[in-house]
Design an enzyme around this catalytic site. Sequence first.
Site, PDB file in Angstrom:
ATOM      1  N   GLY A 199      -0.657  15.227  17.316  1.00 16.66           N
ATOM      2  CA  GLY A 199      -1.833  14.239  17.586  1.00 16.66           C
ATOM      3  C   GLY A 199      -2.302  13.589  16.210  1.00 16.66           C
TER       4      GLY A 199
ATOM      5  N   ASN B 172     -13.003  15.427  23.113  1.00 15.41           N
ATOM      6  CA  ASN B 172     -12.845  16.905  22.994  1.00 15.41           C
ATOM      7  C   ASN B 172     -13.693  18.074  23.265  1.00 15.41           C
ATOM      8  OD1 ASN B 172     -12.514  15.665  20.529  1.00 15.41           O
ATOM      9  ND2 ASN B 172     -12.430  17.370  19.685  1.00 15.41           N
TER      10      ASN B 172
ATOM     11  N   GLN C  94      -6.353  14.487  24.211  1.00 14.43           N
ATOM     12  CA  GLN C  94      -7.413  15.388  25.446  1.00 14.43           C
ATOM     13  C   GLN C  94      -7.288  14.764  26.527  1.00 14.43           C
ATOM     14  OE1 GLN C  94      -8.626  18.221  24.945  1.00 14.43           O
ATOM     15  NE2 GLN C  94      -8.690  18.476  22.901  1.00 14.43           N
TER      16      GLN C  94
ATOM     17  N   ALA D 257       1.654  17.529  22.531  1.00 18.14           N
ATOM     18  CA  ALA D 257       2.285  18.561  23.660  1.00 18.14           C
ATOM     19  C   ALA D 257       1.419  19.788  23.884  1.00 18.14           C
ATOM     20  CB  ALA D 257       3.697  18.903  23.191  1.00 18.14           C
ATOM     21  N   HIS D 258       0.731  20.303  22.730  1.00 18.62           N
ATOM     22  CA  HIS D 258       0.256  21.606  22.989  1.00 18.62           C
ATOM     23  C   HIS D 258      -1.168  21.529  23.844  1.00 18.62           C
ATOM     24  CE1 HIS D 258      -3.255  21.632  19.841  1.00 18.62           C
ATOM     25  NE2 HIS D 258      -2.479  20.557  19.585  1.00 18.62           N
TER      26      HIS D 258
ATOM     27  N   THR E 270      14.362  14.163  10.421  1.00 17.91           N
ATOM     28  CA  THR E 270      15.053  14.548  11.574  1.00 17.91           C
ATOM     29  C   THR E 270      14.409  15.260  12.703  1.00 17.91           C
ATOM     30  OG1 THR E 270      16.804  15.323  10.026  1.00 17.91           O
ATOM     31  CG2 THR E 270      16.862  16.270  12.344  1.00 17.91           C
TER      32      THR E 270
ATOM     33  N   CYS F 187     -19.550  24.912  13.413  1.00 15.76           N
ATOM     34  CA  CYS F 187     -20.501  25.550  12.440  1.00 15.76           C
ATOM     35  C   CYS F 187     -20.346  26.992  12.215  1.00 15.76           C
ATOM     36  CB  CYS F 187     -21.993  25.402  12.801  1.00 15.76           C
ATOM     37  SG  CYS F 187     -22.328  26.096  14.447  1.00 15.76           S
TER      38      CYS F 187
HETATM   39  C1  LIG Z   1      -8.960  14.355  20.601  1.00 13.01           C
HETATM   40  C2  LIG Z   1      -8.059  15.169  19.529  1.00 13.01           C
HETATM   41  N1  LIG Z   1      -7.268  14.117  18.696  1.00 13.01           N
HETATM   42  C3  LIG Z   1      -6.349  14.686  17.833  1.00 13.01           C
HETATM   43  C4  LIG Z   1      -6.187  16.018  17.819  1.00 13.01           C
HETATM   44  C5  LIG Z   1      -5.223  16.431  16.944  1.00 13.01           C
HETATM   45  O1  LIG Z   1      -4.001  16.851  17.494  1.00 13.01           O
HETATM   46  P1  LIG Z   1      -2.890  17.789  16.697  1.00 13.01           P
HETATM   47  O2  LIG Z   1      -3.549  19.441  16.954  1.00 13.01           O
HETATM   48  O3  LIG Z   1      -1.723  17.964  17.572  1.00 13.01           O
HETATM   49  O4  LIG Z   1      -2.762  17.455  15.378  1.00 13.01           O
HETATM   50  C6  LIG Z   1      -6.849  16.815  18.713  1.00 13.01           C
HETATM   51  C7  LIG Z   1      -6.632  18.423  18.631  1.00 13.01           C
HETATM   52  O5  LIG Z   1      -7.501  19.158  18.964  1.00 13.01           O
HETATM   53  C8  LIG Z   1      -7.859  16.356  19.642  1.00 13.01           C
HETATM   54  O6  LIG Z   1      -8.522  17.166  20.302  1.00 13.01           O
END
Ligand SMILES: Cc1ncc(COP(=O)(O)O)c(C=O)c1O
Length: 402
Positions: free
Chosen positions: A71, A157, A185, A206-207, A243, A334
């Site tokens: 992401g 998130n 998210q 993906a995660h 790649t 925090c």
């Molecule tokens: C809203 C949001 N955007 C972007 C990301 C970043 O994604 P990545 O961990 O795959 O780099 C996260 C990951 O926590 C997220 O919650």
Amino acid sequence: MPFDGYFDYNATTPVCDEAVQAQRLAETEFANPSAKYGLAKKTKEALALAREQVARLINSNSDEVAFTSGGTEANNWAIKGALAAQGAFGRRAEPAHVIVAQIEHASVLEAASYLERIFDCEVTRLKPDAEGKVSASAVAAALKSNTRLVSVMLVNNEVGTLQPVRQIAARLRERGIHFHVDGVQAVGKIPVDVRELGMDTMSFAAHKFYGPKGVGGLFVRRGVRLEPLLHGGGQEGGTRGGTEAVASIAAMGAAAEATQRMLPEMLLRLSRFRTILRGLLVERVPGVSFNGPENQDAQAPNTLSVRIAGVRAEALAALLDQMHGIQVSLGSACSNNKRAALSHVLLAMGLSEAAIRSTLRVSIGRYTREEDLHRFAEATAQCVRALQKIGNGVNHERAAIA
Ligand SMILES: Cc1ncc(COP(=O)(O)O)c(C=O)c1O
């Protein structure tokens, strides 16, 4: 049960069996997918299949899906690539104006700050309302003649607030302004239909939908121009050098397919579970309340931002982990007493420092069972009582600040 204490699905999700299997299969095929010989056929096919599987999950064409390392890269690429393609970093007389929401992920906010520092872009950071929502009219009101890009996430998130992406897209389309959406998210958690929503680009990882870490992608609507972020050997149709991580991408495809199959049932189950969990917490934990939308349809069904008056969430999370094997995040990152370390999302929503320090982010998912909710509520009640008894972890600063 291996995941019965896991309440942090917004941080990441366990990797599903379908993804593990696809990853293993793809690992036995080692040829570089860019090679011309027959040995590379299988790896090429694995990439093509994954592209289709992801495209189906978001209702795009497969040629609108480009793979990335996750992401963060996808957000950086969309923002920097869309501006570069518009010539915003060249010898333009007028610096480009960019709009982001204050509640965006760091990968969007930091990319915007970089543009400001290095390329003299003008950045407007839009404040959300008290429920964490940025309205389409607020976006429209912030537009300027030189606005080149707007970035607003689909699901936040920390509090799970859904943003009015379709309405924002409609306003921006009229003006031909690039609209990027952080969908990290959202994809896999709620139905996402890029045709219906109408953004130009959307990131995913993906995660967050039971695939492996370190792989994700960007939806790029046909006809939208983006400069590459990673220049290199012309992979991904010349849009991203490097790649491809074939095995991880294959696993992401399998996870996307499994997620799509399960999503309708998951949505119903998780909304029901969230209602149960809210009820259990209200019943057992004194001083509990919830940040974010009143109307639960305006929130991702797996997320609860839980505030417990007078209790220090950092201490509570540590106790839940140590005493009960329960993993949960803070609403804020925090780790010290600096105001800057408080959750930028909750701050933007107007919460006080004491309220932020009393907030836990609880997020459930595919492997959460109803009995886990009862265990969570009971463990939380016990830990809150323990903290109150020893007077430790209580927000002493509360009275001073509130
Ligand atoms: C809203 C949001 N955007 C972007 C990301 C970043 O994604 P990545 O961990 O795959 O780099 C996260 C990951 O926590 C997220 O919650």
